[in-house]
Scaffold this motif. Structure first.
Motif, PDB file in Angstrom:
ATOM      1  N   ARG A 174       0.862  -1.175   0.000  1.00 41.85           N
ATOM      2  CA  ARG A 174       0.000   0.000   0.000  1.00 41.85           C
ATOM      3  C   ARG A 174       0.906   1.235   0.000  1.00 41.85           C
ATOM      4  O   ARG A 174       2.020   1.212   0.538  1.00 41.85           O
ATOM      5  CB  ARG A 174      -0.948   0.019   1.189  1.00 41.85           C
ATOM      6  N   SER A 175       0.437   2.282  -0.621  1.00 45.34           N
ATOM      7  CA  SER A 175       1.258   3.485  -0.802  1.00 45.34           C
ATOM      8  C   SER A 175       1.355   4.282   0.484  1.00 45.34           C
ATOM      9  O   SER A 175       0.362   4.469   1.191  1.00 45.34           O
ATOM     10  CB  SER A 175       0.662   4.365  -1.898  1.00 45.34           C
ATOM     11  N   ARG A 176       2.576   4.725   0.762  1.00 44.91           N
ATOM     12  CA  ARG A 176       2.821   5.605   1.884  1.00 44.91           C
ATOM     13  C   ARG A 176       3.775   6.703   1.420  1.00 44.91           C
ATOM     14  O   ARG A 176       4.759   6.439   0.742  1.00 44.91           O
ATOM     15  CB  ARG A 176       3.423   4.841   3.070  1.00 44.91           C
ATOM     16  N   THR A 177       3.451   7.942   1.787  1.00 46.29           N
ATOM     17  CA  THR A 177       4.244   9.086   1.339  1.00 46.29           C
ATOM     18  C   THR A 177       5.206   9.520   2.437  1.00 46.29           C
ATOM     19  O   THR A 177       4.809   9.708   3.599  1.00 46.29           O
ATOM     20  CB  THR A 177       3.337  10.248   0.940  1.00 46.29           C
ATOM     21  N   PHE A 178       6.472   9.658   2.064  1.00 46.39           N
ATOM     22  CA  PHE A 178       7.522  10.111   2.966  1.00 46.39           C
ATOM     23  C   PHE A 178       8.157  11.367   2.368  1.00 46.39           C
ATOM     24  O   PHE A 178       7.833  11.774   1.255  1.00 46.39           O
ATOM     25  CB  PHE A 178       8.575   9.012   3.157  1.00 46.39           C
ATOM     26  N   ASP A 179       9.072  11.974   3.087  1.00 45.68           N
ATOM     27  CA  ASP A 179       9.743  13.171   2.582  1.00 45.68           C
ATOM     28  C   ASP A 179      10.436  12.887   1.250  1.00 45.68           C
ATOM     29  O   ASP A 179      10.506  13.762   0.375  1.00 45.68           O
ATOM     30  CB  ASP A 179      10.772  13.687   3.601  1.00 45.68           C
ATOM     31  N   GLY A 183       9.502  10.715  -1.041  1.00 46.41           N
ATOM     32  CA  GLY A 183       8.627  10.265  -2.111  1.00 46.41           C
ATOM     33  C   GLY A 183       7.566   9.312  -1.609  1.00 46.41           C
ATOM     34  O   GLY A 183       7.403   9.101  -0.403  1.00 46.41           O
ATOM     35  N   THR A 184       6.836   8.713  -2.550  1.00 44.93           N
ATOM     36  CA  THR A 184       5.780   7.753  -2.239  1.00 44.93           C
ATOM     37  C   THR A 184       6.294   6.351  -2.529  1.00 44.93           C
ATOM     38  O   THR A 184       6.816   6.088  -3.624  1.00 44.93           O
ATOM     39  CB  THR A 184       4.522   8.042  -3.061  1.00 44.93           C
ATOM     40  N   PHE A 185       6.113   5.480  -1.572  1.00 40.83           N
ATOM     41  CA  PHE A 185       6.657   4.136  -1.688  1.00 40.83           C
ATOM     42  C   PHE A 185       5.582   3.107  -1.355  1.00 40.83           C
ATOM     43  O   PHE A 185       4.637   3.388  -0.611  1.00 40.83           O
ATOM     44  CB  PHE A 185       7.843   3.951  -0.737  1.00 40.83           C
TER      45      PHE A 185
END
Length: 274
Positions: A232-237, A239-241
């Motif tokens: 599932r997509s998770r957004t971090f500083d 980018g999205t991973f």
């Protein structure tokens, strides 16, 4: 058994090394491990409220065994081993089939009808009746595997000894754990679960219902469902991973089983590995 538990707990609290001359202490530890080996006691079980209860004193007995045991060489046919803990014996009398190349440590329990292909079961683990431990599958220390389970080739069931209060992996009855799955860190797999090939399930992995998007929990796959590896997509500083999760793609009726063709069709319909 309560008296034995008290003796083990006292030895654990004392922390004085158990020497060759400590006959009573050594006998208590040996008796406790013998109960595990015979299936008369178990490291953990699920209570009536669905909670995992850990019998810490039995884990303490295993750790005490390691502290007092000495290395020795064991020769079995063409094989040689060097270890502190002996291997299980008398498989035929126990109604267990063990293919050459498989081994289980003394202090694990294999119920009647278990089949071990070249594989490994560690001390404190329990494998239920008529369960298949397939080629290169491993059942870690203290893991609890139910009856009528198929641990497919290369499955890794994690073990845990320390800390003694930590819950081991629990796999229910009537499960199919797909090839190369990893189930570790106290994760739980309910009764009747089909876990698709390559799933990684740990105590912190989210389990999500594909039909609703609801997170069902962490590290627990509910009874009677088909679940597969997903992200599932998770957004971090940066980018999205895609972060790992386990996705429940089908709910089953209690007792419902798939034949192989039906199961493969369900997995293919969702683009999952078979």
């Amino acid at each position: 058994m309560s008296d034995l538990q008290a003796r083990i707990e006292a030895l654990w609290a004392d922390r004085t090394p158990i020497t060759e001359g400590d006959g009573e202490a050594r006998a208590a530890v040996t008796e406790a491990i013998g109960l595990l080996d015979a299936g008369e006691a178990r490291v953990a079980e699920v209570n009536g409220d669905g909670e995992v209860v850990v019998n810490q004193w039995l884990k303490q007995a295993i750790l005490l065994l390691f502290s007092m045991a000495e290395m020795e060489t064991m020769e079995l046919g063409p094989f040689e081993y060097a270890d502190k803990i002996p291997l299980k014996t008398d498989y035929q009398a126990a109604g267990v089939r063990v293919v050459p190349g498989a081994s289980a440590r003394w202090g694990s329990f294999l119920d009647r009808g278990v089949i071990m292909m070249p594989s490994y079961v560690n001390i404190g683990a329990r494998v239920g009746a008529n369960t298949m431990v397939d080629t290169w599958a491993t059942v870690g220390s203290c893991a609890q595997i139910g009856a009528n389970v198929h641990l497919s080739g290369g499955v890794g069931i994690g073990g845990v000894l320390e800390p003694p209060q930590a819950a081991p992996v629990m796999v229910g009855d009537d499960c199919l754990i797909g090839s190369r799955c990893i189930v570790a860190d106290g994760a739980r797999v309910g009764d009747g679960v089909v876990l698709g090939a390559g799933c990684v399930l740990t105590g912190s992995i989210p389990v999500i219902d594909a039909a609703t998007g609801e997170e069902l929990g962490r590290g627990v796959v509910p009874d009677w469902c088909v679940a597969v590896s997903a992200t599932r997509s998770r957004t971090f500083d940066g980018g999205t991973f895609g972060m790992p999760c386990v996705l429940v793609i089908k709910h089953l009726e209690a007792g419902e089983r798939h034949d192989k063709a039906q199961l493969n069709a369900v997995l293919r319909d969702h683009g999952a590995a078979t």
